[in-house]
Scaffold this motif. Sequence first.
Motif, PDB file in Angstrom:
ATOM      1  N   CYS A  45       9.102  -3.077   0.333  1.00 21.24           N
ATOM      2  CA  CYS A  45       9.323  -1.577  -0.141  1.00 21.24           C
ATOM      3  C   CYS A  45      10.514  -0.694   0.543  1.00 21.24           C
ATOM      4  O   CYS A  45      10.773   0.042   0.100  1.00 21.24           O
ATOM      5  N   GLY A  95       7.208   1.727   4.049  1.00 21.68           N
ATOM      6  CA  GLY A  95       7.607   1.220   5.232  1.00 21.68           C
ATOM      7  C   GLY A  95       6.670   1.597   6.436  1.00 21.68           C
ATOM      8  O   GLY A  95       7.093   1.840   7.564  1.00 21.68           O
ATOM      9  N   VAL A  96       5.402   2.209   6.059  1.00 24.05           N
ATOM     10  CA  VAL A  96       4.559   2.748   7.164  1.00 24.05           C
ATOM     11  C   VAL A  96       3.219   1.691   7.390  1.00 24.05           C
ATOM     12  O   VAL A  96       2.911   1.626   8.511  1.00 24.05           O
ATOM     13  N   CYS A  97       2.666   1.074   6.518  1.00 21.65           N
ATOM     14  CA  CYS A  97       1.596   0.362   6.394  1.00 21.65           C
ATOM     15  C   CYS A  97       1.646  -1.055   6.858  1.00 21.65           C
ATOM     16  O   CYS A  97       0.891  -1.623   7.326  1.00 21.65           O
ATOM     17  N   GLY A  98       2.997  -1.322   6.523  1.00 20.73           N
ATOM     18  CA  GLY A  98       3.312  -2.984   7.108  1.00 20.73           C
ATOM     19  C   GLY A  98       2.423  -4.022   6.358  1.00 20.73           C
ATOM     20  O   GLY A  98       2.410  -5.140   6.750  1.00 20.73           O
ATOM     21  N   SER A 101       0.933  -1.222  -0.051  1.00 21.93           N
ATOM     22  CA  SER A 101      -0.011   0.121  -0.035  1.00 21.93           C
ATOM     23  C   SER A 101       0.998   1.327   0.095  1.00 21.93           C
ATOM     24  O   SER A 101       0.988   2.022  -1.173  1.00 21.93           O
ATOM     25  N   CYS A 102       1.470   1.474   1.165  1.00 18.03           N
ATOM     26  CA  CYS A 102       2.065   2.836   1.206  1.00 18.03           C
ATOM     27  C   CYS A 102       3.483   2.904   0.462  1.00 18.03           C
ATOM     28  O   CYS A 102       4.039   3.815   0.162  1.00 18.03           O
ATOM     29  N   ARG A 103       4.095   1.905   0.084  1.00 16.60           N
ATOM     30  CA  ARG A 103       5.348   1.773  -0.313  1.00 16.60           C
ATOM     31  C   ARG A 103       6.415   2.622   0.207  1.00 16.60           C
ATOM     32  O   ARG A 103       7.442   3.005  -0.527  1.00 16.60           O
ATOM     33  N   ASP A 159       3.553  -5.377   3.121  1.00 12.69           N
ATOM     34  CA  ASP A 159       4.026  -6.081   2.353  1.00 12.69           C
ATOM     35  C   ASP A 159       5.438  -6.974   2.892  1.00 12.69           C
ATOM     36  O   ASP A 159       6.341  -6.996   2.378  1.00 12.69           O
TER      37      ASP A 159
HETATM   38  S1  FES Z   1       4.207  -1.121   1.102  1.00 14.78           S
HETATM   39 FE1  FES Z   1       3.525   0.099   3.204  1.00 14.78          FE
HETATM   40  S2  FES Z   1       4.915  -1.116   4.457  1.00 14.78           S
HETATM   41 FE2  FES Z   1       5.800  -1.609   2.446  1.00 14.78          FE
END
Ligand code: FES
Lengths: 233, 115
Positions: A74, A57-60, A53-55, A62
Motif C-alpha cells: 500500500c 501503511g498503518v496496519c502492517g 486492511s488500512c491501505r 500487506d
Molecule cells: S494495508 Fe495496512 S499497512 Fe498496507
Amino acid sequence: MRFSIYRYNPETDKKPYMQDYDVDVKEYNCQMVLDALMAIKNHMDDTLSFRRSCREGVCGSDGMNINGKNGLACTMPLTSLNEPIVIRPLPGLPVSRDLIVDMSQFYKQYEKVHPYLQNNEPLPAKERLQSPEERAKLDGLYECILCACCSTSCPSFWWNPEKFVGPAGLLQAYRFIADSRDTETNTRLAGLADPFSVFRCRGIMNCVDVCPKGLNPTKAINHIKELMLAETV
Amino acid sequence: MVKSVLGVNHRGLRDWIVQRVSAIMLAIYFVGMSAYILTHPQLDYQTWHSLFSHAWMKISTLIFILALLFHAWVGMWTIFTDYIKQAGLSFLLQILVIVGLIACFFWALQILWGI
Ligand code: FES
Ligand code: SF4
Ligand code: SF4
C-alpha cells in the motif's frame, strides 16, 4: 503494466507457480502496488488472495516481497518499480495461499519478549509519569506495525526462526527495556542472553534496509548487547 | 567473567565477548607483525630465528594462536548451527573441529618451543 505474481493454492496446486497479469493502471487509477492488486482481484481474477486492511501503511497486513525487496504494497508507488513487477509472499514463512503467509512463527517470537509493560511497584494514584527525555527514548521503537518485512528479510531468522527472536521482536524487546516505567529490565536481558535469541544477529542490516516505517532494529539490537555487557562488567 | 543479573544461560553473551576480544588480539598481533616485516626488508632466517627465541615473542605468539582458535571455534559453531540442521552430523562436525583446533594448539606449542 505487467505483473508476475506468485500463486499457490495448497488445495488444488501441486506446486507454486508465477502468473502474469497485464493491468491497465490508468483505467483503474492505480498509484500503489496494492491498488493494482485490488484491480486484479476486483476486475480480472477474484481467486488472487492477499491480506490488506488500512491501505495506508498503518496496519502492517500487506507486507510482501516486491521486485525482490520486502515492503508494504500500500505504500510502494508503482512508478518506483521496473516491469514486470514480481510479487511474492514474504520469504521464509509457510505460504497459506498466494501472498498470504502463516505468521505463527513470527508472533511466537514476538510473544517471547513479553511485549507489554511490567511494573511491580505499587500503582500510583493517577499515572506513571515520564520525563520528556525518558519518553524520547521510545521514539523509533514504538512505531513498529509488526508487518514482518524485517524478520522475513533476515537470513538469521530464515535459518533459526524457532530460536532467533528476529529484528521485529528484538525492536519490541528493546522498546520495553528502554522504558523508564518498566521494572523488569534485568529479567528481560537475562531472557535474551543465550546464543540464539539476540546473538544470532550478525549485523547484516537487511532489516534496516526494508523497514517501511524507517525504523532501525539493528541499532536496538546493539543497544541490548551493550546493556548486557554493562550489566556484567 | 560473566556474573549475575543475566542468570545462568548467558552463553550467547560469553561467545560474543570471546569473539570481540579475540578479534582485537588478532588485530594487534597482525599489526605488530606487519610493522616488523615492513621495518625489516632484509629479513633473513637468522633474524627471524632470534626474534622467536625471545620468551615474550613465544608467549605473544601463543596468545595470538589461542585467540585465533577461540575465534575460529565461535565462528564454526555459529556456521554449523545455522546450516547443518541434522543433529548427528552437526555434533560430529563440532567434535572434529574441536579436536582439530586442540591439535593445532599443541602443534603450535611444539613449533614455538622447538625453536
Ligand atoms: S494495508 Fe495496512 S499497512 Fe498496507
Ligand atoms: S521494525 Fe519495521 S519492518 Fe519490522 S515489523 Fe516493525 S515496522 Fe515492520
Ligand atoms: S541486522 Fe541482525 S536482525 Fe537485522 S537483518 Fe541483520 S542479522 Fe537480521
